[in-house]
Scaffold this motif. Structure first.
Motif, mmCIF file in Angstrom:
data_model
loop_
_atom_site.group_PDB
_atom_site.id
_atom_site.type_symbol
_atom_site.label_atom_id
_atom_site.label_comp_id
_atom_site.label_asym_id
_atom_site.label_seq_id
_atom_site.Cartn_x
_atom_site.Cartn_y
_atom_site.Cartn_z
ATOM 1 N N LEU A 1 0.846 -1.188 0.000
ATOM 2 C CA LEU A 1 0.000 0.000 0.000
ATOM 3 C C LEU A 1 0.884 1.241 0.000
ATOM 4 O O LEU A 1 1.810 1.343 0.803
ATOM 5 N N ILE A 2 0.587 2.161 -0.902
ATOM 6 C CA ILE A 2 1.265 3.448 -0.956
ATOM 7 C C ILE A 2 0.312 4.476 -0.351
ATOM 8 O O ILE A 2 -0.821 4.622 -0.825
ATOM 9 N N ILE A 3 0.751 5.171 0.691
ATOM 10 C CA ILE A 3 -0.061 6.239 1.297
ATOM 11 C C ILE A 3 0.708 7.536 1.089
ATOM 12 O O ILE A 3 1.715 7.785 1.748
ATOM 13 N N ASP A 4 0.244 8.333 0.148
ATOM 14 C CA ASP A 4 0.920 9.576 -0.227
ATOM 15 C C ASP A 4 -0.109 10.465 -0.900
ATOM 16 O O ASP A 4 -0.961 9.979 -1.634
ATOM 17 N N ASP B 1 -1.608 -1.021 -4.099
ATOM 18 C CA ASP B 1 -2.823 -0.242 -3.878
ATOM 19 C C ASP B 1 -2.433 1.165 -3.464
ATOM 20 O O ASP B 1 -1.322 1.396 -2.981
ATOM 21 N N SER B 2 -3.377 2.086 -3.614
ATOM 22 C CA SER B 2 -3.119 3.484 -3.309
ATOM 23 C C SER B 2 -4.110 4.043 -2.306
ATOM 24 O O SER B 2 -5.292 3.703 -2.334
ATOM 25 N N ALA B 3 -3.592 4.917 -1.448
ATOM 26 C CA ALA B 3 -4.407 5.742 -0.565
ATOM 27 C C ALA B 3 -3.761 7.126 -0.590
ATOM 28 O O ALA B 3 -2.533 7.235 -0.574
ATOM 29 N N PHE B 4 -4.569 8.167 -0.648
ATOM 30 C CA PHE B 4 -4.039 9.513 -0.819
ATOM 31 C C PHE B 4 -4.030 10.337 0.465
ATOM 32 O O PHE B 4 -3.537 11.452 0.472
ATOM 33 N N GLN B 5 -4.559 9.769 1.540
ATOM 34 C CA GLN B 5 -4.540 10.411 2.854
ATOM 35 C C GLN B 5 -4.384 9.314 3.911
ATOM 36 O O GLN B 5 -4.709 8.153 3.667
ATOM 37 N N GLY B 6 -3.905 9.702 5.088
ATOM 38 C CA GLY B 6 -3.686 8.744 6.161
ATOM 39 C C GLY B 6 -4.941 8.002 6.578
ATOM 40 O O GLY B 6 -4.918 6.786 6.782
ATOM 41 N N GLN B 7 -6.053 8.723 6.693
ATOM 42 C CA GLN B 7 -7.308 8.086 7.111
ATOM 43 C C GLN B 7 -7.719 6.999 6.117
ATOM 44 O O GLN B 7 -8.149 5.909 6.518
ATOM 45 N N THR C 1 1.668 -6.563 3.069
ATOM 46 C CA THR C 1 2.937 -6.956 3.663
ATOM 47 C C THR C 1 3.822 -5.741 3.913
ATOM 48 O O THR C 1 4.775 -5.829 4.683
ATOM 49 N N LEU C 2 3.488 -4.615 3.258
ATOM 50 C CA LEU C 2 4.334 -3.438 3.360
ATOM 51 C C LEU C 2 3.530 -2.189 3.023
ATOM 52 O O LEU C 2 2.672 -2.214 2.136
ATOM 53 N N VAL C 3 3.841 -1.095 3.740
ATOM 54 C CA VAL C 3 3.245 0.210 3.458
ATOM 55 C C VAL C 3 4.373 1.214 3.258
ATOM 56 O O VAL C 3 5.291 1.288 4.077
ATOM 57 N N PHE C 4 4.316 1.950 2.147
ATOM 58 C CA PHE C 4 5.176 3.109 1.945
ATOM 59 C C PHE C 4 4.328 4.309 2.351
ATOM 60 O O PHE C 4 3.273 4.552 1.768
ATOM 61 N N LEU C 5 4.781 5.059 3.365
ATOM 62 C CA LEU C 5 3.978 6.099 3.999
ATOM 63 C C LEU C 5 4.690 7.449 3.955
ATOM 64 O O LEU C 5 5.808 7.573 4.459
ATOM 65 N N ASP C 6 4.039 8.442 3.371
ATOM 66 C CA ASP C 6 4.595 9.791 3.299
ATOM 67 C C ASP C 6 4.486 10.468 4.659
ATOM 68 O O ASP C 6 3.519 10.251 5.395
ATOM 69 N N TYR C 7 5.476 11.302 5.003
ATOM 70 C CA TYR C 7 5.417 12.079 6.249
ATOM 71 C C TYR C 7 4.368 13.181 6.167
ATOM 72 O O TYR C 7 3.635 13.419 7.107
ATOM 73 N N CYS D 1 8.470 7.853 4.109
ATOM 74 C CA CYS D 1 9.087 8.525 2.966
ATOM 75 C C CYS D 1 8.894 10.027 3.054
ATOM 76 O O CYS D 1 7.784 10.495 3.299
ATOM 77 N N SER D 2 9.972 10.781 2.840
ATOM 78 C CA SER D 2 9.840 12.230 2.823
ATOM 79 C C SER D 2 11.111 12.896 2.343
ATOM 80 O O SER D 2 12.195 12.332 2.464
ATOM 81 N N ALA D 3 10.940 14.094 1.828
ATOM 82 C CA ALA D 3 12.080 14.949 1.495
ATOM 83 C C ALA D 3 12.387 15.865 2.664
ATOM 84 O O ALA D 3 13.372 16.583 2.655
ATOM 85 N N TYR D 4 11.537 15.849 3.685
ATOM 86 C CA TYR D 4 11.646 16.756 4.821
ATOM 87 C C TYR D 4 12.014 15.997 6.078
ATOM 88 O O TYR D 4 11.749 14.813 6.201
ATOM 89 N N SER D 5 12.570 16.693 7.036
ATOM 90 C CA SER D 5 12.930 16.093 8.320
ATOM 91 C C SER D 5 12.020 16.641 9.411
ATOM 92 O O SER D 5 12.443 17.387 10.288
#
Length: 170
Positions: A11-14, A64-70, A87-93, A120-124
Motif C-alpha cells: 500500500l502506498i499512502i501519499d 494499492d493506493s491511498a491519498f490520505q492517512g485516514q 505486507t508493506l506500506v510506503f507512507l509519506d510524512y 518517505c519524505s524529502a523533509y525532516s
C-alpha cells in the motif's frame, strides 16, 4: 505464471498521484498504466521485452493506493478483515490537509503492530531517533528519503515483503 494470491500486497499512502505512479513503475515495470498502440506495435515487432523475461522469477507486487492517512488506515483494516493483509506500506510524512505520517503510523500500530512500514519524505519533520523512541520495532520500520532511487525502493519492497520464515537464532 503467478496467481494473484501469490502477489505481495503493498500500500502506498501519499498525497501525490505522481508518487503513486512512480512506485507502480518501479515495482511493476512491465505493467504500465495502460499499454498504448506503440507498446503493442513494439511487442508485435520485437516480441516481449527482455525485462519481462528477466523478472519472471521475481515476485510480483499488487500495489494499492491511498491519498490520505485516514484512507490508508481504512484500507489496512479492510485488508486484515478480508484475510488479504498488506505486507508493506510506503507512507509519506506530509499529507496535508489530513493526518501526517506520524499520526497515520500511530493509528496503524494500534491494530497492525508488526506491519512493515517505510516512512518517505524529502523533509525532516521528525528525527529518526524521535521516530524510534515513539514507535520502536526498528525491524518493521524504515526510512526512505525523497527523491528516492528506484533500485532502493525495489530492494526495500523485495526484502520487507518477503514471507517471514521461522529461523533459529544460533
Amino acid at each position: 505464471m503467478s496467481l494473484p494470491t501469490d502477489k505481495r500486497r503493498i500500500l502506498i499512502i501519499d498525497d501525490s498521484e505522481a508518487i503513486h505512479t512512480d512506485f507502480r513503475r518501479i515495482l511493476n515495470p512491465e505493467q504500465r498504466r495502460g499499454r498504448d498502440d506503440l507498446d503493442l506495435l513494439e511487442e508485435a515487432l520485437f516480441g516481449p521485452t527482455p525485462s519481462r523475461a528477466n523478472t519472471a522469477a521475481e515476485p510480483e507486487f499488487e500495489v494499492d493506493s491511498a491519498f490520505q492517512g485516514q484512507e490508508g488506515v481504512a484500507k489496512v483494516r479492510e485488508a486484515l478483515a478480508t484475510g488479504r493483509p498488506y505486507t508493506l506500506v510506503f507512507l509519506d510524512y506530509r499529507m496535508p490537509p489530513g493526518w501526517n505520517g506520524a499520526e497515520t503510523l500511530r493509528r496503524l500500530r494500534e491494530f497492525a503492530p508488526t506491519l512493515n512500514v517505510v516512512l518517505c519524505s524529502a523533509y525532516s519533520d521528525y528525527s529518526w531517533t524521535e521516530i524510534f523512541q515513539e514507535f520502536g520495532e526498528h525491524q518493521t520500520l524504515r526510512e526512505l528519503r525523497k527523491p528516492f532511487n528506484g533500485q532502493e525502493v525495489r530492494q526495500l519492497a523485495l526484502s520487507l515483503s518477503a514471507p517471514k520464515e521461522t529461523a533459529s537464532k544460533g
